[in-house]
Write a protein that holds these residues in place. Structure first.
Motif, PDB file in Angstrom:
ATOM      1  N   HIS A  64      56.025  32.508  49.676  1.00 15.76           N
ATOM      2  CA  HIS A  64      56.775  32.580  50.799  1.00 15.76           C
ATOM      3  C   HIS A  64      58.161  32.620  50.301  1.00 15.76           C
ATOM      4  O   HIS A  64      59.241  33.039  51.283  1.00 15.76           O
ATOM      5  CB  HIS A  64      56.672  30.696  50.869  1.00 15.76           C
ATOM      6  CG  HIS A  64      55.554  30.274  51.443  1.00 15.76           C
ATOM      7  ND1 HIS A  64      54.803  29.017  51.296  1.00 15.76           N
ATOM      8  CD2 HIS A  64      54.376  30.966  52.075  1.00 15.76           C
ATOM      9  CE1 HIS A  64      53.768  29.026  52.132  1.00 15.76           C
ATOM     10  NE2 HIS A  64      53.391  30.039  52.423  1.00 15.76           N
TER      11      HIS A  64
ATOM     12  N   LEU B 165      46.758  36.252  49.276  1.00 15.70           N
ATOM     13  CA  LEU B 165      48.136  36.681  48.912  1.00 15.70           C
ATOM     14  C   LEU B 165      48.184  37.543  47.608  1.00 15.70           C
ATOM     15  O   LEU B 165      49.136  38.360  47.684  1.00 15.70           O
ATOM     16  CB  LEU B 165      48.943  35.573  48.903  1.00 15.70           C
ATOM     17  CG  LEU B 165      49.281  34.911  50.208  1.00 15.70           C
ATOM     18  CD1 LEU B 165      49.858  33.521  50.214  1.00 15.70           C
ATOM     19  CD2 LEU B 165      50.019  35.833  51.400  1.00 15.70           C
TER      20      LEU B 165
ATOM     21  N   ASP C 197      51.087  30.863  46.508  1.00 15.61           N
ATOM     22  CA  ASP C 197      51.524  30.840  47.657  1.00 15.61           C
ATOM     23  C   ASP C 197      53.229  30.428  48.122  1.00 15.61           C
ATOM     24  O   ASP C 197      53.893  31.347  48.805  1.00 15.61           O
ATOM     25  CB  ASP C 197      50.768  29.521  48.533  1.00 15.61           C
ATOM     26  CG  ASP C 197      50.861  29.591  50.084  1.00 15.61           C
ATOM     27  OD1 ASP C 197      51.129  30.611  50.761  1.00 15.61           O
ATOM     28  OD2 ASP C 197      50.585  28.460  50.456  1.00 15.61           O
TER      29      ASP C 197
ATOM     30  N   HIS D 209      51.474  37.542  54.895  1.00 15.71           N
ATOM     31  CA  HIS D 209      50.749  36.316  55.585  1.00 15.71           C
ATOM     32  C   HIS D 209      50.077  36.934  56.825  1.00 15.71           C
ATOM     33  O   HIS D 209      49.040  36.475  56.950  1.00 15.71           O
ATOM     34  CB  HIS D 209      51.819  35.430  56.035  1.00 15.71           C
ATOM     35  CG  HIS D 209      52.057  34.476  54.695  1.00 15.71           C
ATOM     36  ND1 HIS D 209      52.818  34.823  53.534  1.00 15.71           N
ATOM     37  CD2 HIS D 209      51.601  33.144  54.320  1.00 15.71           C
ATOM     38  CE1 HIS D 209      52.819  33.642  52.840  1.00 15.71           C
ATOM     39  NE2 HIS D 209      52.115  32.910  53.150  1.00 15.71           N
TER      40      HIS D 209
ATOM     41  N   HIS E  61      43.695  31.194  50.776  1.00 11.52           N
ATOM     42  CA  HIS E  61      44.906  31.829  51.045  1.00 11.52           C
ATOM     43  C   HIS E  61      45.632  32.549  49.936  1.00 11.52           C
ATOM     44  O   HIS E  61      46.149  33.482  49.901  1.00 11.52           O
ATOM     45  CB  HIS E  61      45.749  30.730  51.635  1.00 11.52           C
ATOM     46  CG  HIS E  61      46.996  31.042  52.309  1.00 11.52           C
ATOM     47  ND1 HIS E  61      47.145  32.120  53.224  1.00 11.52           N
ATOM     48  CD2 HIS E  61      48.331  30.572  51.981  1.00 11.52           C
ATOM     49  CE1 HIS E  61      48.560  32.040  53.421  1.00 11.52           C
ATOM     50  NE2 HIS E  61      49.091  31.147  52.808  1.00 11.52           N
TER      51      HIS E  61
HETATM   52 ZN   LIG Z   1      51.411  31.006  52.828  1.00 11.00          ZN
END
Ligand SMILES: [Zn+2]
Length: 386
Positions: free
Chosen positions: A207, A290, A203, A272, A286
């Motif tokens: 980002h 991703l 994650d 996202h 999540h």
């Molecule tokens: Zn995230």
């Protein structure tokens, strides 16, 4: 045909770090002193059950007590905190007369702490705070202590919270929702299970990659995105292979924090936007969503962001190969982490892709993607990842 996005140093921005950062192995033991220094007398201590079971909570409560801060623990929420859980937290906290909140744990603890803070200080329901700056009363002062390297929530003035009915994520932001102090102690991340390290870490990587290319990026966010990427890129496999490598754990924790600062300025992108409906509809974690999407998003963005992807790779290779090379690097990280899997492998039904694409196109964060992102684009990305 490539349309390179020219680097524009004249992009306007309004940048302020709202959070003091205390970083280093062992710094979590300073929680009591730091809380007392901020004037905390009675605090709501929001920590997920996993962190409590690891024994960290008892120690933190002792440290707070020794510093004269009365702390009341709250653990009653799940991995994807939703608006109903925040309301349970508000009902729990309302009679306590707390003057502050500590969020201690994974991203869920920090987001839940912020959401409870919105409701406790401003009333109503979480959906009222969707967007930015909707709180009329400043939130209570908070300290954030992350125990995973992932969301970077401790660097952001947003509570990301799911709607309890639709399960869609809402980003609820306010300047006063940023924590006053973030304590980044890599010792706390040493015991994270491998799958948590893998998914939370990916994650953070997503980002760094998404913030590096958005239409909202600035010279400042770019600095944080690139440093975050270099730390995470260098440490991800190391921390998976050697979980007690403190230096690698430190790089992951700092990398996730810096990527969180970048989000605050730059927002996120198509990966996202496409991940959120998968979590809402299929309860897909999540990090797994991703991992299934990000390499495909990077390739899909090639025409609009190849130069930015090349900058992440430290190469002067401003060709469409830069996107491919970055996607290949991401795929090798995903394989090393054991996160490889298509949307089909994850149980997503092919017939639902159009309805997922319609939801993805409504995600606020998709509007910042470097290549114009709409329902058709979302469907192309889902099909590529299927
Ligand atoms: Zn995230």
């Amino acid at each position: 045909m490539l349309e390179f996005t020219a680097w524009c140093p004249l992009v306007p921005f309004d940048f302020q770090l709202r959070t003091r950062v205390v970083f280093g192995a062992g710094t979590a033991r300073r929680l009591g002193e730091i809380a007392a220094g901020l004037g905390f007398r009675r605090t709501l201590f929001v920590a997920d059950a996993g962190v409590r079971d690891a024994g960290y909570v008892d120690r933190a409560l002792e440290d707070l007590g020794a510093a004269g801060v009365d702390a009341v623990p709250f653990h009653d929420f799940g991995q994807n905190p939703d608006s109903a859980m925040a309301e349970v937290g508000r009902a729990f906290a309302a009679p306590l007369g707390v003057d502050s909140i500590v969020g201690f744990g994974g991203g869920s603890s920090l987001d839940c702490a912020k959401a409870i803070n919105f409701l406790l200080t401003n009333g109503g329901t979480m959906s009222q705070y969707r967007g930015y700056g909707k709180a009329s009363t400043p939130l209570l002062p908070m300290i954030g202590v992350p125990t995973t390297a992932g969301t970077g929530s401790e660097a952001q003035s947003y509570a990301v919270i799911s709607d309890a009915v639709t399960h869609m994520k809402m980003a609820c932001g306010d300047p006063s929702a940023a924590v006053k102090v973030a304590i980044l102690d890599p010792n706390l991340t040493l015991t994270a299970p491998r799958h948590v390290t893998a998914m939370a870490g990916f994650d953070a990587i997503a980002h760094a990659v998404e913030t590096a290319v958005t239409t909202r990026r600035t010279p400042v966010s770019d600095m944080f995105s690139r440093r975050a990427w270099s730390l995470l890129n260098g440490a991800y496999e190391r921390v998976l292979n050697h979980p007690t490598d403190l230096e690698a754990r430190s790089d992951m924790l700092l990398g996730s924090h810096l990527a969180g600062i970048a989000i605050e300025q730059s927002m996120l992108g198509a990966a996202h936007a496409c991940a959120n409906p998968l979590t809402a509809r299929y309860d897909l974690a999540h990090g797994l969503a991703l991992a299934a999407l990000l390499p495909h998003v990077v390739r899909w963005n090639a025409s609009a962001a190849a130069d930015r992807y090349a900058a992440l790779l430290d190469g002067g290779d401003q060709s469409d190969r830069a996107a491919d090379r970055l996607a290949e690097r991401l795929e090798s990280m995903i394989a090393a982490a054991g996160l490889r899997g298509s949307l089909r492998d994850r149980g997503v039904e092919e017939r639902t892709l159009p309805e997922l694409a319609a939801l993805a196109a409504q995600q606020w964060t998709g509007t910042f993607n470097p290549r114009t992102f709409d329902e058709g684009g979302a469907l192309e990305i889902y099909r590529a990842a299927y």
